[in-house]
Write a protein that holds these residues in place. Structure first.
Motif, PDB file in Angstrom:
ATOM      1  N   ALA A 126       1.841  56.493 121.845  1.00 19.44           N
ATOM      2  CA  ALA A 126       0.954  57.392 122.572  1.00 19.44           C
ATOM      3  C   ALA A 126       0.246  58.284 121.568  1.00 19.44           C
ATOM      4  CB  ALA A 126       1.731  58.223 123.589  1.00 19.44           C
ATOM      5  N   SER A 127      -0.900  57.825 121.106  1.00 23.63           N
ATOM      6  CA  SER A 127      -1.696  58.566 120.129  1.00 23.63           C
ATOM      7  C   SER A 127      -2.997  57.819 119.891  1.00 23.63           C
ATOM      8  CB  SER A 127      -0.949  58.725 118.802  1.00 23.63           C
ATOM      9  OG  SER A 127      -1.754  59.395 117.848  1.00 23.63           O
ATOM     10  N   ALA A 128      -4.087  58.565 119.709  1.00 21.61           N
ATOM     11  CA  ALA A 128      -5.362  57.957 119.360  1.00 21.61           C
ATOM     12  C   ALA A 128      -5.587  57.983 117.850  1.00 21.61           C
ATOM     13  CB  ALA A 128      -6.506  58.694 120.071  1.00 21.61           C
ATOM     14  N   ASP A 129      -4.566  58.399 117.107  1.00 21.78           N
ATOM     15  CA  ASP A 129      -4.677  58.522 115.652  1.00 21.78           C
ATOM     16  C   ASP A 129      -4.666  57.138 114.996  1.00 21.78           C
ATOM     17  OD1 ASP A 129      -4.513  59.140 112.976  1.00 21.78           O
ATOM     18  OD2 ASP A 129      -2.980  60.689 113.232  1.00 21.78           O
ATOM     19  N   ALA A 130      -5.769  56.779 114.364  1.00 23.25           N
ATOM     20  CA  ALA A 130      -5.885  55.463 113.732  1.00 23.25           C
ATOM     21  C   ALA A 130      -4.971  55.300 112.524  1.00 23.25           C
ATOM     22  CB  ALA A 130      -7.337  55.213 113.298  1.00 23.25           C
ATOM     23  N   ASP A 131      -4.309  56.376 112.095  1.00 27.00           N
ATOM     24  CA  ASP A 131      -3.351  56.260 110.986  1.00 27.00           C
ATOM     25  C   ASP A 131      -2.195  55.334 111.350  1.00 27.00           C
ATOM     26  OD1 ASP A 131      -4.850  57.976 109.491  1.00 27.00           O
ATOM     27  OD2 ASP A 131      -3.549  59.722 109.774  1.00 27.00           O
ATOM     28  N   PHE A 132      -1.997  55.092 112.649  1.00 27.93           N
ATOM     29  CA  PHE A 132      -0.899  54.217 113.078  1.00 27.93           C
ATOM     30  C   PHE A 132      -1.295  52.743 113.126  1.00 27.93           C
ATOM     31  CE2 PHE A 132       0.334  58.277 115.311  1.00 27.93           C
ATOM     32  CZ  PHE A 132       1.400  58.565 114.460  1.00 27.93           C
ATOM     33  N   THR A 133      -2.488  52.409 112.645  1.00 25.67           N
ATOM     34  CA  THR A 133      -2.935  51.011 112.646  1.00 25.67           C
ATOM     35  C   THR A 133      -1.979  50.125 111.856  1.00 25.67           C
ATOM     36  OG1 THR A 133      -5.252  51.719 112.812  1.00 25.67           O
ATOM     37  CG2 THR A 133      -4.840  49.452 112.101  1.00 25.67           C
ATOM     38  N   SER A 134      -1.550  50.577 110.696  1.00 21.70           N
ATOM     39  CA  SER A 134      -0.641  49.774 109.873  1.00 21.70           C
ATOM     40  C   SER A 134       0.701  49.574 110.567  1.00 21.70           C
ATOM     41  CB  SER A 134      -0.419  50.451 108.513  1.00 21.70           C
ATOM     42  OG  SER A 134      -1.628  50.500 107.777  1.00 21.70           O
ATOM     43  N   LEU A 135       1.135  50.584 111.338  1.00 16.37           N
ATOM     44  CA  LEU A 135       2.385  50.454 112.078  1.00 16.37           C
ATOM     45  C   LEU A 135       2.255  49.372 113.149  1.00 16.37           C
ATOM     46  CD1 LEU A 135       5.257  51.505 112.666  1.00 16.37           C
ATOM     47  CD2 LEU A 135       4.211  53.206 114.206  1.00 16.37           C
ATOM     48  N   ILE A 136       1.128  49.368 113.861  1.00 16.21           N
ATOM     49  CA  ILE A 136       0.886  48.345 114.871  1.00 16.21           C
ATOM     50  C   ILE A 136       0.869  46.955 114.228  1.00 16.21           C
ATOM     51  CG2 ILE A 136      -0.764  47.481 116.580  1.00 16.21           C
ATOM     52  CD1 ILE A 136       0.551  49.998 117.481  1.00 16.21           C
ATOM     53  N   GLN A 137       0.311  46.871 113.026  1.00 14.02           N
ATOM     54  CA  GLN A 137       0.298  45.587 112.310  1.00 14.02           C
ATOM     55  C   GLN A 137       1.712  45.087 112.040  1.00 14.02           C
ATOM     56  OE1 GLN A 137      -2.115  46.769 108.930  1.00 14.02           O
ATOM     57  NE2 GLN A 137      -3.898  45.672 109.728  1.00 14.02           N
ATOM     58  N   ARG A 138       2.606  45.997 111.704  1.00 13.11           N
ATOM     59  CA  ARG A 138       3.990  45.599 111.448  1.00 13.11           C
ATOM     60  C   ARG A 138       4.658  45.101 112.723  1.00 13.11           C
ATOM     61  NH1 ARG A 138       6.180  47.440 106.581  1.00 13.11           N
ATOM     62  NH2 ARG A 138       7.969  46.149 107.173  1.00 13.11           N
ATOM     63  N   PHE A 139       4.365  45.744 113.842  1.00  9.12           N
ATOM     64  CA  PHE A 139       4.916  45.289 115.122  1.00  9.12           C
ATOM     65  C   PHE A 139       4.444  43.876 115.443  1.00  9.12           C
ATOM     66  CE2 PHE A 139       4.914  49.978 116.654  1.00  9.12           C
ATOM     67  CZ  PHE A 139       6.138  50.189 116.046  1.00  9.12           C
ATOM     68  N   ARG A 140       3.166  43.644 115.273  1.00 12.94           N
ATOM     69  CA  ARG A 140       2.616  42.324 115.585  1.00 12.94           C
ATOM     70  C   ARG A 140       3.183  41.255 114.661  1.00 12.94           C
ATOM     71  NH1 ARG A 140      -1.833  41.887 118.956  1.00 12.94           N
ATOM     72  NH2 ARG A 140      -2.301  39.885 117.983  1.00 12.94           N
ATOM     73  N   ALA A 141       3.338  41.597 113.385  1.00 18.20           N
ATOM     74  CA  ALA A 141       3.892  40.637 112.434  1.00 18.20           C
ATOM     75  C   ALA A 141       5.320  40.242 112.810  1.00 18.20           C
ATOM     76  CB  ALA A 141       3.870  41.218 111.017  1.00 18.20           C
ATOM     77  N   ALA A 142       6.012  41.152 113.492  1.00 21.08           N
ATOM     78  CA  ALA A 142       7.379  40.874 113.950  1.00 21.08           C
ATOM     79  C   ALA A 142       7.390  40.248 115.346  1.00 21.08           C
ATOM     80  CB  ALA A 142       8.194  42.167 113.950  1.00 21.08           C
ATOM     81  N   ASP A 143       6.200  39.872 115.851  1.00 17.83           N
ATOM     82  CA  ASP A 143       6.061  39.221 117.160  1.00 17.83           C
ATOM     83  C   ASP A 143       6.524  40.131 118.285  1.00 17.83           C
ATOM     84  OD1 ASP A 143       5.324  37.204 118.897  1.00 17.83           O
ATOM     85  OD2 ASP A 143       7.244  36.160 118.788  1.00 17.83           O
ATOM     86  N   LYS A 144       6.131  41.416 118.220  1.00 20.83           N
ATOM     87  CA  LYS A 144       6.449  42.362 119.282  1.00 20.83           C
ATOM     88  C   LYS A 144       5.166  42.750 120.029  1.00 20.83           C
ATOM     89  CE  LYS A 144      10.735  42.636 117.900  1.00 20.83           C
ATOM     90  NZ  LYS A 144      11.844  42.022 118.688  1.00 20.83           N
ATOM     91  N   MET A 145       5.287  42.956 121.343  1.00 26.12           N
ATOM     92  CA  MET A 145       4.155  43.429 122.121  1.00 26.12           C
ATOM     93  C   MET A 145       3.890  44.896 121.781  1.00 26.12           C
ATOM     94  SD  MET A 145       2.963  40.990 124.013  1.00 26.12           S
ATOM     95  CE  MET A 145       2.015  41.916 125.224  1.00 26.12           C
TER      96      MET A 145
END
Length: 421
Positions: A126-145
């Motif tokens: 829950a944040s509009a801060d684009a600094d979390f883009t890399s975190l989202i990338q890690r989630f996707r790489a781990a095959d998480k929604m």
């Protein structure tokens, strides 16, 4: 060999929620102060709405609910969140400029959850801060929604990296309870199983649907060519106003009109088009070559600014100013933005410059981001100038660069011709 399922494991999607309180709360304050108050003081309401998914198998279980806030500024809200079952992590300012430690604490906890043995299936940020883009990338790489809850402008790369985005107006609707069944109205945040079920069995009554369907079919079959989706939506809502809640369980107009059949075809291309398949095809839609290339095409592709023409923007600002002048002055109650977007959309369609309600909502959000007051004193040129300021900021965040001529063209287009330099 298929892994045996533990009889003690509860059904449902295992999820984790990480809330950047400061970012979401300040974003909501600019959009809807009442929604911001409800977000801060009643987190159980919207968290439960995101948990619900229908059956036990498709509902969410938030195994982790973390809230990160600055205790110096927002300590008065702590008890509301602890009472709602959130773990509150104090993130005081660590620099002279007031930058808190939310980012690093949130990322560390999220990575611990990703690498831990909890088996989280879906991560909410829950944040509009684009600094979390890399975190989202890690989630996707781990095959998480992954799902992002935004209460502010969202950088394009951040938006595209997430599987789902709860847009600002959708989150405000959940907070204000204006969607009926909130989780079904926001189709993008339904668990995959629930989305499939919703598509398979839309919640509509044959009587209400048939009136709107008949109107749309007649309108499209007598049109001289493909029709702009906004105009078709206007005709459907005129025939059946009840569809405005959630388009008969389909969530949005595009999904609803696509399932009509009877020779009615739909394409979301360039704002949405509907046509009679007996006389036309997708080849009859306006091609990119039919549209004069320019600064507007670059901006809309990168920033999600609605792909409206200069004339459409001008009509939108004029309609909005006129509607705001008609609104009774009540300083204790903010303007009903959902109703405003509907009225402005209808006025633009009537004036021959159709725009979608989503486009109007996007403009209203942008005006909120630059703190432009929506009241009876708002003038079309003032709305245009404030909106253009927001567009320029979106371009800056997206690292778009323009020469002097392009800057003038950008201002002229985004302002509907009100700003010439």
């Amino acid at each position: 060999m298929k892994e045996a399922r533990s009889p003690f494991r509860r059904p449902g999607i295992r999820a984790a929620m990480f809330v950047d309180f400061d970012n979401v709360y300040t974003g909501l304050l600019a959009l809807d102060p009442l929604a911001a108050k409800r977000f801060a003081e009643d987190p159980k309401h919207w968290a439960d709405a995101l948990s619900a998914g229908g059956s036990a198998e498709s509902s969410r279980r938030f195994l982790i609910r973390n809230c990160y806030l600055n205790p110096v500024v927002y300590s008065k809200y702590r008890t509301y969140w602890t009472r709602a079952g959130f773990r509150v992590i104090d993130c005081p300012s660590l620099t002279q400029r007031g930058k808190s430690s939310t980012d690093i604490n949130l990322v560390l906890d999220a990575m611990d959850a990703l690498s831990g043995g909890g088996g989280i299936d879906e991560f909410f940020i829950a944040s509009a801060d684009a600094d979390f883009t890399s975190l989202i990338q890690r989630f996707r790489a781990a095959d998480k929604m992954t799902t992002v809850i935004a209460a502010g402008a969202v950088a394009f790369a951040y938006r595209e990296m997430a599987d789902s985005v709860v847009e600002s107006h959708d989150f405000v609707a959940i907070l204000n309870g204006t969607t009926g069944e909130p989780i079904h109205a926001v189709a993008s945040v339904q668990p995959p199983q629930a989305q499939s079920a919703a598509k398979a069995k839309p919640k509509t009554s044959s009587k209400s649907v048939s009136a709107a369907v008949r109107e749309v079919c007649e309108f499209v079959r007598t049109a001289p060519g493909p029709v702009v989706g906004a105009m078709v939506a206007h005709r459907a809502l005129t025939a059946d106003p009840s569809l405005k809640t959630d388009w008969g369980g389909c969530g949005k107009f595009g999904t609803w009109v696509a399932q009509i059949g009877n020779g009615v075809e739909y394409s979301p291309s360039r704002g949405g088009w509907v046509w009679d398949a007996q006389r036309f095809s997708s080849d009859d839609l306006p091609a990119d070559a039919d549209v004069e290339p320019g600064i507007e095409e670059r901006v809309t592709r990168v920033t999600d600014v609605p792909a409206l023409s200069q004339a459409q923007f001008r009509q939108l600002f004029q309609a909005m100013a006129a509607r705001l002048r008609e609104t009774p002055v009540n300083r204790n109650e903010p303007v009903n933005r959902n109703e405003l977007s509907r009225l402005v959309r209808d006025d633009c369609v009537t004036a021959g410059q159709p725009v979608s309600r989503g486009a109007v909502n996007f403009v209203i959000q942008g005006l909120g981001y630059v703190n432009y007051p929506l009241n009876e004193n708002a003038a079309a040129d003032g709305l245009a100038a404030a909106w253009t300021e927001n567009v320029e900021e979106l371009c800056r965040v997206a690292l778009m660069e323009f020469d002097n001529g392009e800057k003038v063209a950008l201002r002229r287009w985004a302002s509907g011709g009100y700003l010439e330099a």
